[in-house]
Design a protein around this motif. Structure first.
Motif, short mmCIF file in Angstrom:
data_model
loop_
_atom_site.label_atom_id
_atom_site.label_comp_id
_atom_site.label_asym_id
_atom_site.label_seq_id
_atom_site.Cartn_x
_atom_site.Cartn_y
_atom_site.Cartn_z
N TYR A 155 6.38 -18.89 32.94
CA TYR A 155 5.51 -17.98 32.18
C TYR A 155 5.32 -18.48 30.76
O TYR A 155 6.26 -19.00 30.15
CB TYR A 155 6.14 -16.58 32.10
CG TYR A 155 6.08 -15.81 33.40
CD1 TYR A 155 4.99 -15.01 33.70
CD2 TYR A 155 7.11 -15.90 34.33
CE1 TYR A 155 4.93 -14.30 34.90
CE2 TYR A 155 7.07 -15.19 35.52
CZ TYR A 155 5.97 -14.39 35.80
OH TYR A 155 5.92 -13.69 36.97
N SER A 156 4.11 -18.29 30.25
CA SER A 156 3.91 -18.60 28.82
C SER A 156 4.66 -17.54 28.02
O SER A 156 4.94 -16.44 28.54
CB SER A 156 2.43 -18.59 28.46
OG SER A 156 1.96 -17.26 28.43
N GLU A 157 4.95 -17.85 26.77
CA GLU A 157 5.71 -16.92 25.94
C GLU A 157 4.99 -15.58 25.85
O GLU A 157 5.58 -14.51 25.99
CB GLU A 157 5.90 -17.52 24.54
CG GLU A 157 6.81 -16.69 23.68
CD GLU A 157 7.12 -17.35 22.35
OE1 GLU A 157 6.41 -18.32 21.98
OE2 GLU A 157 8.06 -16.91 21.68
N GLU A 158 3.67 -15.65 25.66
CA GLU A 158 2.90 -14.43 25.48
C GLU A 158 2.93 -13.58 26.76
O GLU A 158 3.16 -12.37 26.71
CB GLU A 158 1.46 -14.80 25.11
CG GLU A 158 0.70 -13.64 24.54
CD GLU A 158 -0.75 -13.97 24.27
OE1 GLU A 158 -1.10 -15.17 24.26
OE2 GLU A 158 -1.53 -13.02 24.10
N ASN A 159 2.73 -14.24 27.90
CA ASN A 159 2.70 -13.50 29.16
C ASN A 159 4.04 -12.85 29.48
O ASN A 159 4.11 -11.72 29.92
CB ASN A 159 2.32 -14.43 30.31
CG ASN A 159 0.83 -14.55 30.41
OD1 ASN A 159 0.12 -14.13 29.51
ND2 ASN A 159 0.34 -15.12 31.48
N HIS A 213 18.19 -17.15 25.55
CA HIS A 213 18.88 -18.37 25.99
C HIS A 213 18.36 -18.67 27.39
O HIS A 213 17.86 -17.76 28.07
CB HIS A 213 20.39 -18.14 26.10
CG HIS A 213 20.97 -17.44 24.92
ND1 HIS A 213 21.23 -18.08 23.74
CD2 HIS A 213 21.31 -16.14 24.73
CE1 HIS A 213 21.73 -17.22 22.89
NE2 HIS A 213 21.77 -16.02 23.45
N ASP A 214 18.49 -19.92 27.82
CA ASP A 214 18.15 -20.25 29.20
C ASP A 214 19.44 -20.37 30.00
O ASP A 214 20.44 -20.90 29.50
CB ASP A 214 17.35 -21.55 29.25
CG ASP A 214 15.85 -21.29 29.10
OD1 ASP A 214 15.44 -20.14 29.34
OD2 ASP A 214 15.11 -22.22 28.74
N ALA A 215 19.38 -19.89 31.25
CA ALA A 215 20.57 -19.96 32.11
C ALA A 215 20.98 -21.42 32.28
O ALA A 215 20.13 -22.31 32.35
CB ALA A 215 20.25 -19.34 33.46
N THR A 216 22.29 -21.66 32.32
CA THR A 216 22.74 -23.04 32.53
C THR A 216 22.93 -23.33 34.02
O THR A 216 23.10 -24.46 34.42
CB THR A 216 24.03 -23.34 31.73
OG1 THR A 216 24.90 -22.21 31.81
CG2 THR A 216 23.74 -23.63 30.28
N SER A 217 22.93 -22.25 34.85
CA SER A 217 22.91 -22.47 36.29
C SER A 217 22.17 -21.31 36.95
O SER A 217 22.05 -20.23 36.37
CB SER A 217 24.34 -22.58 36.83
OG SER A 217 25.03 -21.40 36.54
N GLY A 218 21.67 -21.57 38.15
CA GLY A 218 20.93 -20.55 38.89
C GLY A 218 19.52 -20.38 38.36
O GLY A 218 19.08 -21.13 37.49
N ILE A 236 13.94 -23.60 23.35
CA ILE A 236 13.33 -22.89 24.48
C ILE A 236 11.85 -23.29 24.51
O ILE A 236 11.12 -23.06 23.55
CB ILE A 236 13.45 -21.35 24.32
CG1 ILE A 236 14.91 -20.93 24.12
CG2 ILE A 236 12.80 -20.63 25.49
CD1 ILE A 236 15.78 -20.86 25.32
N LYS A 237 11.46 -23.92 25.63
CA LYS A 237 10.05 -24.37 25.72
C LYS A 237 9.30 -23.52 26.72
O LYS A 237 9.83 -23.15 27.76
CB LYS A 237 10.02 -25.83 26.14
CG LYS A 237 10.59 -26.75 25.09
CD LYS A 237 10.24 -28.20 25.41
CE LYS A 237 10.80 -29.11 24.36
NZ LYS A 237 12.26 -29.16 24.36
N TYR A 238 8.06 -23.24 26.36
CA TYR A 238 7.21 -22.43 27.25
C TYR A 238 5.99 -23.24 27.65
O TYR A 238 5.48 -24.03 26.85
CB TYR A 238 6.70 -21.19 26.49
CG TYR A 238 7.77 -20.19 26.15
CD1 TYR A 238 8.06 -19.14 27.01
CD2 TYR A 238 8.47 -20.29 24.95
CE1 TYR A 238 9.04 -18.20 26.68
CE2 TYR A 238 9.45 -19.35 24.63
CZ TYR A 238 9.72 -18.31 25.50
OH TYR A 238 10.67 -17.39 25.18
N PRO A 239 5.48 -23.01 28.88
CA PRO A 239 4.20 -23.66 29.20
C PRO A 239 3.11 -23.04 28.33
O PRO A 239 3.23 -21.88 27.92
CB PRO A 239 3.99 -23.33 30.67
CG PRO A 239 5.01 -22.34 31.05
CD PRO A 239 6.03 -22.22 29.96
#
Ligand code: ATP
Length: 591
Positions: free
Chosen positions: A410-414, A393-398, A323-326
């Motif tokens: 969103y950044s992880e902190e935000n 988890h990140d959605a695989t669709s939508g 999971i990557k965050y800006p």
């Protein structure tokens, strides 16, 4: 291993440089001693030598030895410092890296393996640096220097030394080849043993209750004997190293003297004394060559295990969190002034390796302050839907939007600052009630939660009374996993933690199930009054918990089979009706 060594800092490289200088000095001093031994031998063999003649070279030899000891103490000090600092950094780096893992990254390794890697494997590396670093530097310097000293002193002796070195090299290589694969297995078996021990300790109450001690101890015995046997094989092979080295060095000494005896016997009378001196000096230097190899053998003992540990550590340090965050969301413009709006647009999720989707085509919108509830049978995808908002988890669709923006922006902190999450099983950490509720707020906001904030939150979560009844109140100790609190108390403390932060969104993952009906009712009334503007997403099993929600989503096998208010669903949704009638009588539902 080399990859990890890149993590050494400038100061440690400086200390390594100083160590190299002192090791070179130490070797020079050790190799200087045989020169004086030659002088001594020649003096002893000459007639008319007095005690004073012998005393001078003897004292110099003693002085050189003392200096050599001092140099080795200095090296030992620096090397221990490097090893301890390096290990501390590796521990910190791996901890930080694991903190960034998504849950599937943790699953990839398993928790016991991550524990062994960030403790036991790092200890192996620390030992290697502490013991091996000296050997790595000293062995080649000693060997090469000693060889240059003996070169040209007699081809017969040089050949004997060459043969001894060749035999040693073959012996060490064979051992390494035999032992290296075993150590790979040893670390895996250590993970396994760790897992069984951990599982047993966390489930000890169940083990006792089911008289499953023998079953569990048999499991442990099996893992333990596998580990013991593999270790035994590896260490038995390595145990051959010392006698092997002694045999080779003694045979070499014997050969040097035998060759010497023959050469001296055949030489003219005048040549005999210098030849004898040469032989004494040669045998000392030949021993230094063997010493160099002996040092190498230390590396050979440690290397197989440490390369396995280094690879295992590199594996966890090199994982890119899935999971990557800006990095920052400072300039993120939301399209609305309202806060806490959640929108799911045709969201689906298929877990890695799963045959079917855990969630399909889920769409809903929760406005600020609204409550959306999920209900459905076990395994229907309720927690999955909730965890998607947290980006477990990140959605695989939508797509999922918060305040009109994709959550992935969103950044992880935000993102986390917007959300207060209460998991299915409350998680408490060892510390105090206060530290569990504050949990990092002091660091994040540079000021801890005040007592008033904590007490207000405790009051809303129906937890104030039992906390204040404790002897130390907010400072009451909390044991590991919160074992000194009941399930319902833990749940209420977890709810307090979430609401004390005043988030924009509250996510309750079946968090009311451990509460009795009356407490559940009071808590929800409090939330409705005091957190009017906070959006709430609730996963629940009980109809009574969700009946006043603005929107209820009924899930079945990952699919939405109903969506509306309690009244609407009760009127026209079969699945919802079934759930409702199984819990409440028609009269109760009609109220
Ligand atoms: N991390 C995971 N990896 C693979 N499959 C998973 C994972 N988590 C859940 N699942 C599967 O996804 C489906 C939905 O699980 P989920 O936990 O969302 O259900 P739930 O409705 O919350 O169930 P419960 O009420 O029992 O908590 C289940 O079939 C489950 O086996």
């Amino acid at each position: 291993m080399f990859k990890l060594l890149k993590r050494l800092n400038m100061h440690e490289y400086q200390m390594i440089f100083i160590s190299v200088i002192f090791i070179a000095l130490q070797v020079w001093l050790e190799l200087k001693i045989p020169d004086y031994m030659s002088v001594l031998t020649q003096k002893l063999e000459s007639s008319g030598t007095t005690t004073a003649d012998i005393l001078a070279p003897g004292l110099i030899m003693l002085f050189l030895s003392v200096l050599s000891v001092i140099a080795s103490v200095i090296v030992g000090y620096f090397v221990a410092k490097i090893a301890a600092g390096f290990a501390a950094r590796l521990r910190k780096d791996s901890f930080t890296q694991i903190m960034n893992y998504a849950s599937q990254d943790i699953k990839q390794f398993s928790v016991p393996s991550l524990l062994t890697r960030s403790t036991n494997d790092i200890t192996q590396l620390q030992q290697f640096v502490a013991m091996g670093l000296q050997a790595i530097i000293k062995a080649p310097i000693t060997t090469i220097w000693a060889i240059t000293k003996i070169a040209g002193k007699g081809w017969q002796w040089t050949t004997a030394t060459g043969i001894a070195v060749a035999v040693l090299t073959i012996m060490l290589t064979l051992m390494l080849l035999l032992v290296q694969p075993k150590f790979k297995v040893v670390q895996k078996l250590t993970d396994n043993l760790n897992q069984i021990t951990r599982e047993n300790l966390t489930g000890i109450k169940v083990v006792h209750a089911y008289n499953a001690e023998k079953y569990q101890s048999d499991k442990l015995d099996q893992a333990n004997s596998q580990l013991t046997n593999t270790n035994l094989f590896a260490y038995r092979v390595l145990a051959l190293m010392n006698p092997g080295m002694s045999l080779i060095s003694s045979t070499l000494t014997l050969s040097v003297y035998t060759i010497g005896a023959i050469v001296i016997n055949q030489a003219a009378q005048a040549q005999r004394l210098p030849l004898f001196g040469n032989m004494i000096v040669f045998s000392s230097y030949a021993m230094q060559v063997i010493m160099g190899f002996l040092l190498l053998s230390i590396i050979f003992v440690l290397l197989p295990r440490v390369t396995v540990s280094a690879n295992r550590l590199n594996e966890i340090l090199n994982v890119e969190p899935s999971i990557k965050y800006p990095a920052s969301t400072r300039n993120l413009q939301t399209s609305t002034n309202q806060k806490g709006i959640i929108e799911f647009k045709h969201v689906g999720l298929k877990y890695k390796g799963a045959e079917s989707s855990a969630l399909t085509n889920l769409s809903f919108k929760a406005q600020q302050g609204q409550t959306v509830a999920f209900i459905g049978s076990t395994g229907s995808g309720k927690s999955t839907a909730l965890q998607l908002i947290l980006r477990v988890h990140d959605a695989t669709s939508g797509e999922i939007l918060i305040d009109g923006k994709d959550i992935q922006e969103y950044s992880e902190e935000n993102l986390n600052n917007k959300i207060g999450y209460i998991p299915q099983r409350a998680v408490l950490f060892s510390g105090t009630v206060r530290s569990n509720i504050d949990l990092g707020e002091s660091q994040n906001k540079h000021s801890p939660l005040t007592d008033t904030e904590i007490l207000t939150a405790l009051d809303i979560a129906q937890a104030k009374d039992f906390v204040l009844q404790k002897e130390k109140g907010l400072d009451e100790p909390v044991a590991q996993h919160g074992d000194n609190f009941s399930g319902g108390q833990k749940q209420r403390l977890a709810i307090t933690r979430a609401i004390a932060r005043k988030p924009e969104i509250l996510l309750f993952d079946d968090s009311f199930s451990a509460l009795d009906y009356a407490t559940d009712r009071k808590l929800r009334d409090n939330l409705a009054q005091k957190f009017k503007n906070v959006t709430k997403i609730i996963v629940a099993q009980r109809i009574s918990t969700i009946s006043d929600a603005d929107q209820i989503i009924v899930l079945d096998n990952g699919k939405v089979v109903g969506q509306g208010t309690h009244e609407q669903l009760l009127k026209n949704n079969k699945v919802y009706q079934e759930i409702a009638y199984s819990q409440l009588s028609k009269e109760e539902l009609a109220k």
